[in-house]
Design an enzyme around this catalytic site. Sequence first.
Site, PDB file in Angstrom:
ATOM      1  N   LYS A  67       0.855  -1.050  -0.147  1.00 32.48           N
ATOM      2  CA  LYS A  67      -0.113   0.092   0.024  1.00 32.48           C
ATOM      3  C   LYS A  67       0.946   1.125  -0.106  1.00 32.48           C
ATOM      4  O   LYS A  67       1.724   1.472   1.017  1.00 32.48           O
ATOM      5  CB  LYS A  67      -0.871  -0.176   1.329  1.00 32.48           C
ATOM      6  CG  LYS A  67      -1.645   1.338   1.420  1.00 32.48           C
ATOM      7  CD  LYS A  67      -2.637   1.156   2.238  1.00 32.48           C
ATOM      8  CE  LYS A  67      -3.513   2.387   2.693  1.00 32.48           C
ATOM      9  NZ  LYS A  67      -4.328   2.125   3.852  1.00 32.48           N
ATOM     10  N   LYS A 122      -2.093  -1.876  -4.068  1.00 32.65           N
ATOM     11  CA  LYS A 122      -3.104  -0.533  -3.512  1.00 32.65           C
ATOM     12  C   LYS A 122      -2.252   0.725  -3.973  1.00 32.65           C
ATOM     13  O   LYS A 122      -1.194   0.900  -3.266  1.00 32.65           O
ATOM     14  CB  LYS A 122      -3.978  -0.348  -2.580  1.00 32.65           C
ATOM     15  CG  LYS A 122      -4.482   0.720  -2.119  1.00 32.65           C
ATOM     16  CD  LYS A 122      -5.179   0.676  -0.761  1.00 32.65           C
ATOM     17  CE  LYS A 122      -5.812   1.816  -0.282  1.00 32.65           C
ATOM     18  NZ  LYS A 122      -6.517   1.998   0.819  1.00 32.65           N
TER      19      LYS A 122
HETATM   20  C1  PBG Z   1      -6.864   3.665   5.323  1.00 32.07           C
HETATM   21  C2  PBG Z   1      -7.526   3.485   3.992  1.00 32.07           C
HETATM   22  C3  PBG Z   1      -7.248   4.471   3.040  1.00 32.07           C
HETATM   23  C4  PBG Z   1      -8.107   3.765   1.789  1.00 32.07           C
HETATM   24  C5  PBG Z   1      -8.425   2.634   2.414  1.00 32.07           C
HETATM   25  N1  PBG Z   1      -8.157   2.510   3.655  1.00 32.07           N
HETATM   26  C6  PBG Z   1      -6.818   5.762   2.808  1.00 32.07           C
HETATM   27  C7  PBG Z   1      -5.734   6.115   3.583  1.00 32.07           C
HETATM   28  O1  PBG Z   1      -4.726   5.567   3.589  1.00 32.07           O
HETATM   29  O2  PBG Z   1      -5.737   7.362   3.887  1.00 32.07           O
HETATM   30  C8  PBG Z   1      -8.234   4.351   0.511  1.00 32.07           C
HETATM   31  C9  PBG Z   1      -9.139   3.782  -0.321  1.00 32.07           C
HETATM   32  C10 PBG Z   1      -9.342   4.823  -1.737  1.00 32.07           C
HETATM   33  O3  PBG Z   1      -8.801   5.852  -1.682  1.00 32.07           O
HETATM   34  O4  PBG Z   1     -10.337   4.516  -2.161  1.00 32.07           O
HETATM   35  N2  PBG Z   1      -6.967   2.723   6.394  1.00 32.07           N
END
Ligand code: PBG
Length: 326
Positions: free
Chosen positions: A195, A248
Site C-alpha cells: 500500500k 493499492k
Molecule cells: C486507510 C485507507 C485508505 C484507503 C483505504 N483504507 C486511505 C488512507 O490511507 O488514507 C483508501 C481507499 C481509496 O482511496 O479509495 N485505512
Amino acid sequence: MYPIERPRRLRVSPNLRAMVRETDLRPEQLIYPVFVKPGEMRRDPVLSMPGVYQWSVDTLVDHLTEVYASGVHAFLLFGIPEHKDETGSEAYDDNGIVQKALIALKKALPDSILIADLCLCEYTSHGHCGILTPEGMVDNDPTVEILARTAVVQARAGATIVAPSDMMDGRVGAIRHALDQSGHTEVAIMSYAAKYASAFYGPFREAAENTPTFGDRKSYQMDVANRREALREVLLDVDEGADLIIVKPAMPYLDVLSDVRERVLVPVAAYQVSGEYAMIKAAGANGWIDERRVIEESLLSIRRAGADMIITYFAPQVANWLTGRQ
Ligand code: PBG
C-alpha cells in the site's frame, strides 16, 4: 513482396475476437467498498465521488441486497464512528458501527463475503492509522495489539475476511494468532501488503473522514518510487499467514501488480482507489472521455496485469452492464 505476419486475421469478427480474448471480467471478481455511519435512513453523498454515499446500516442493507442480486457478492466495509479518540476505541467496540453493519448484513445476506477493513485511521482523533508516541510517531507494536484485538471483534460480529490496511510491521502474524486463539480459524486475512503513500486517496479522506490532523502517512505507507520493496512487503505478509493480498492503488501500480502476481501463490487483489474513480467520473461527466468504455478498459487492464479480484467503487455499475441489466 515478402510474406508479412498478419495478427489482424484474428480480429476481423466479434466472434473471433471473443474466442482469442485473454482476459475476462466477471461480477464475482469485483469487491465493492462501502461506507457506513450511525443513524437511520442516511444516504449522504460523497461530493468528490459522484455515485458514492455514506450509508446508515438500514439503507446499506437494502443497497447491498440489490448489489448482491447483480452478482457482486463481496463487500468491503469502512466505518465512520460516532466518536473518535486517541486510541480509536470504537474500532474494537462490540457496538461499533462496522460491527453493527456486519451483524445486520450477515443476517440479511448470509452467503455474502463480508470484508472488514481493519485500520484505526477512521477512529482516531488524530486520523493516523495507529496510536502515537509522545513525539507523534505511529507506535508500531502497541498498534499491532489493538489491530489484533479489533480483528477478533470483527470476526465475532460476522466478518468473513479481515483486511488490515494500516501497514504496521508484523500485524498479519499477530492478527492470525489472535484469530486462531479466539476460535476464528476460518476467518481469512486479506492484507493490504503493498500500500503506497498515494495522493490518489484524496477523495476517500472525504468519504471516510480520516484525514490526518497533522503530517502524512509516509512513515508507514510505501514510497511511491519503490517497486522491489513491494515484493518484500508482500512476501512478509504471505509468510505471516495472509490468505489474500492487495496492491493499492491499482492503475498507477500495474508494474507492481504484475511483479507480485508472478511471485506469490495466494490470490491477488488490486484496489482501484477513490482518486482513480473520481478522475474517471469527472472526465466522464464533462464528456471528455467515454465513461463506460474507460471504466471497462481500466478494469480489464488491472485484470491483465494480474489481479484475480478488483476492489472498485464501480462494482455495482459494472455488474449491471455485465449481466445485461443496464
Ligand atoms: C486507510 C485507507 C485508505 C484507503 C483505504 N483504507 C486511505 C488512507 O490511507 O488514507 C483508501 C481507499 C481509496 O482511496 O479509495 N485505512
